[in-house]
Design an enzyme around this catalytic site. Sequence first.
Site, PDB file in Angstrom:
ATOM      1  CD  GLU A 137      33.178  39.487  43.525  1.00 27.16           C
ATOM      2  OE1 GLU A 137      32.737  40.533  43.017  1.00 27.16           O
ATOM      3  OE2 GLU A 137      34.049  39.477  44.419  1.00 27.16           O
ATOM      4  CB  CYS A 164      35.404  46.434  44.336  1.00 22.81           C
ATOM      5  SG  CYS A 164      35.938  47.541  43.006  1.00 22.81           S
ATOM      6  CG  HIS A 177      35.507  42.440  41.857  1.00 24.30           C
ATOM      7  ND1 HIS A 177      34.252  42.772  42.326  1.00 24.30           N
ATOM      8  CD2 HIS A 177      36.034  43.580  41.327  1.00 24.30           C
ATOM      9  CE1 HIS A 177      34.016  44.053  42.083  1.00 24.30           C
ATOM     10  NE2 HIS A 177      35.081  44.567  41.480  1.00 24.30           N
TER      11      HIS A 177
END
Length: 571
Positions: free
Chosen positions: A523, A395, A521
């Site tokens: 993750e 990001c 993102h």
Amino acid sequence: MTKFVFITGGVVSSIGKGIVAASLGRLLKSRGYSVSILKLDPYINVDPGTMSPFQHGEVFVTEDGAETDLDLGHYERFTDTSMSRLNSVTQGSIYQAVINKERRGDYQGGTVQVIPHITNEIKERIHRVAKNANPDVVITEIGGTVGDIESQPFLEAIRQFRKDVRRNNALYIHVTLVPWIASAGEMKTKPTQHSVKELRSIGIQPDILVCRCDRKLSEGLKEKMSEFCDVPVESVITSQDAQSIYEVPLMLETEGLAVQALELLKMEQRQPNLSHWKTLVNRLYHRDKQDIRTSQGKLSITATVEIAIVGKYIQLSDAYLSVVEALRHAAIAVGVDLNLHLVNAEDVETKGARTYLEKANGIIVPGGFGVRGIDGKIATVEYARINKIPFLGLCLGMQCAVIEWARNIAKLDAAHSFEFDPQTPNPVINLLPEQQDVVDLGGTMRLGLYPCRLQGDTLAFKTYQQEVIYERHRHRYEFNNAYRNLFKETGYIISGTSPDGRLVEIIELPAHPFFIATQFHPEFQSRPSTPHPLFHNFFQAANSQEKCDNLSVNNTEETPDNLVSKSSIPN
């Protein structure tokens, strides 16, 4: 019919209710039951999207674009089930909904009160989760601590809930602290007794006690709490401190939490299948370089990989919780040890990147907002690029990579992001067109799951092994397409875009061991059993780097301004 489990907490905050909820979800799912987990947060914010990471930690983003509490990340990772905006409810959103109904005249002139209007809205949100996914069990975690003023409407609502759905369809679990008093040389149950007394005073009798402690409860202590708290002794569960949160489901299984829950809910007792979870924990704990036998053969742990996360919220490690967990998932899969370093981006500005990153095998620049520490992040990108250190930007990390390239390679004078310098002559990162007239901050970014088309024969394509991927986003700014051709001419690869080609999603450098950055993102979609491919391949690249000594830190004292914190897996 869906069954309902309510988890409350007592004595202290941050006692681990979320991990207990996620662990119970995993134990039920291992028995073939479908589960959905709901978080009720007592704060007045409509959602945590505008809350400071220093106060609240990470904002977890769901597929449908909800900005939620970080506990939803635990729910998804433990149960391997995607949650939605229905799974995150704040007191602010409850009051907002009730006030909107009052303004529309839905209450037909009646006096709007906490009981029944607020409590009915809370109960409706719980039922909505059950209706939407039709799970076998809905687990609801009530944020805060019993006795808090803010929690009272939620506690009253769940008190009424058992009456509404009948006794055998609702279960109360109370998570409490049983501290060890060193001077007395014993564990004390009095805080738990008072916490249960407080809960009972509002009409809730817990069915199960989960006792957080630093050592195993003796049978005598269990019997004592059973007697004073009116809970069967077999329903007094030890939740002992663990090195890793991923061990907690196995500990609670040994203590019989799922068995007791199923019995009290009058559900069929089934044999759990936790073999895969046990294998995961075994890989996590075997740090002595011995071989681990798995279903795929023999796995040897042979190295320690040093990973640096350069961020601006490092004083609270929970601000990067999903990034840290994704790295742990990758470490388990690759079969090496992770030594994690959280580096303050502002320190990089003042002391230089080499001071903190010289011995790092891999570097991550995660997301964030605001200009503070941004030059330290840009310097970190430059250091990783020049020194050929595996780099993953997330990001804001991608935006910093774009700015660094614009300044140092494309030679764009004073290149910057419009977010940080509205007067820059070269805004290589600019506001999304649809954001131009947005005034409110909350819930107005580009949020949730979006498709991304990958370019063939790129690192991104080799990592994902598919042409179109879907990833979660949380951003307001984007690569400025006016500079796209210049970046390509100077050697940048734009390897991922929105399907229409309008938005740049992934950038990478070809002449580098591993340099990739994403506007999204990744993750948020990593799981213990299936690590995200970007983190997995990043970790493999870091593992292939020459192994160095532990990261050097020249700080003489740890203060909020120069803190460099370390943690090692397991954690």
